[in-house]
Design a protein around this motif. Structure first.
Motif, PDB file in Angstrom:
ATOM      1  N   LYS A   1       0.835  -1.211   0.000  1.00 49.19           N
ATOM      2  CA  LYS A   1       0.000   0.000   0.000  1.00 49.19           C
ATOM      3  C   LYS A   1       0.866   1.255   0.000  1.00 49.19           C
ATOM      4  CE  LYS A   1      -3.818   2.163   2.380  1.00 49.19           C
ATOM      5  NZ  LYS A   1      -3.801   3.018   3.523  1.00 49.19           N
ATOM      6  N   ILE A   2       1.916   1.269   0.821  1.00 50.35           N
ATOM      7  CA  ILE A   2       2.822   2.420   0.863  1.00 50.35           C
ATOM      8  C   ILE A   2       3.495   2.607  -0.492  1.00 50.35           C
ATOM      9  CG2 ILE A   2       4.975   3.302   1.860  1.00 50.35           C
ATOM     10  CD1 ILE A   2       4.058   1.911   4.514  1.00 50.35           C
TER      11      ILE A   2
ATOM     12  N   GLU B   1       1.027   4.096  -2.913  1.00 50.77           N
ATOM     13  CA  GLU B   1       0.771   5.512  -2.613  1.00 50.77           C
ATOM     14  C   GLU B   1       1.904   6.389  -3.141  1.00 50.77           C
ATOM     15  OE1 GLU B   1       0.268   5.473   1.623  1.00 50.77           O
ATOM     16  OE2 GLU B   1      -1.823   4.821   1.491  1.00 50.77           O
ATOM     17  N   ARG B   2       3.131   5.943  -2.966  1.00 50.21           N
ATOM     18  CA  ARG B   2       4.277   6.710  -3.473  1.00 50.21           C
ATOM     19  C   ARG B   2       4.302   6.698  -4.996  1.00 50.21           C
ATOM     20  NH1 ARG B   2       2.997   7.608   0.425  1.00 50.21           N
ATOM     21  NH2 ARG B   2       3.978   7.559   2.449  1.00 50.21           N
TER      22      ARG B   2
ATOM     23  N   GLN C   1       1.697   6.616  -6.866  1.00 50.74           N
ATOM     24  CA  GLN C   1       0.648   7.553  -7.282  1.00 50.74           C
ATOM     25  C   GLN C   1       1.191   8.976  -7.356  1.00 50.74           C
ATOM     26  OE1 GLN C   1      -2.728   7.809  -4.630  1.00 50.74           O
ATOM     27  NE2 GLN C   1      -4.058   8.525  -6.283  1.00 50.74           N
ATOM     28  N   THR C   2       2.063   9.337  -6.439  1.00 46.61           N
ATOM     29  CA  THR C   2       2.670  10.657  -6.428  1.00 46.61           C
ATOM     30  C   THR C   2       3.704  10.802  -7.541  1.00 46.61           C
ATOM     31  OG1 THR C   2       2.369  10.797  -4.040  1.00 46.61           O
ATOM     32  CG2 THR C   2       3.983  12.283  -5.013  1.00 46.61           C
TER      33      THR C   2
ATOM     34  N   TYR D   1       0.096   4.695 -12.082  1.00 47.07           N
ATOM     35  CA  TYR D   1      -0.755   4.313 -10.953  1.00 47.07           C
ATOM     36  C   TYR D   1      -2.183   4.098 -11.420  1.00 47.07           C
ATOM     37  CZ  TYR D   1      -3.465   4.481  -6.709  1.00 47.07           C
ATOM     38  OH  TYR D   1      -4.365   4.186  -5.701  1.00 47.07           O
TER      39      TYR D   1
END
Length: 89
Positions: free
Chosen positions: A69-70, A73-74, A76-77, A83
Motif C-alpha cells: 500500500k505504501i 501511494e508513493r 501515485q505521487t 498508478y
C-alpha cells in the motif's frame, strides 16, 4: 489476492521508468519499507531496469499488504498515469 498481485507485478515491471523506479526506492527507504542494504542489493545485483523493478516489487510484496500500500501511494505521487493504469477506479 495473489493472482491480482501477479498481474499487478507484470504491469508494474512493464510500465515503470528508470527515473520513477529510483525515486520510488528512495521514497521506500525514507518510509522504512526498505533498508539501505535492500536498496543497495537491488541496485548492485541488477543492471536492467525490468530486473530491478521485479526485485523491488518482490521485496516489498514479501513485507505484506501495508508495504505494498505504501509503495502504491508513493507511485501515485511519482507517476500518476502508471498508478491509474495499475489501479483503475
Amino acid at each position: 489476492m495473489a493472482g491480482n498481485l501477479d498481474k499487478l507485478r507484470v504491469e508494474f515491471v512493464e510500465g515503470i521508468t528508470t527515473g520513477v523506479l529510483n525515486q520510488l526506492m528512495d521514497d521506500l527507504l525514507a518510509e522504512g519499507v526498505l533498508n539501505p542494504g535492500e536498496k543497495d542489493h537491488i541496485l548492485e545485483k541488477h543492471t536492467i531496469r525490468a530486473d530491478r523493478a521485479r526485485d523491488l516489487f518482490d521485496t516489498v510484496r514479501k513485507k505484506g499488504n501495508t508495504s505494498i500500500k505504501i509503495m502504491m501511494e508513493r507511485l501515485q505521487t511519482r507517476d500518476p498515469a502508471l498508478y491509474n493504469h495499475l489501479m483503475p477506479q
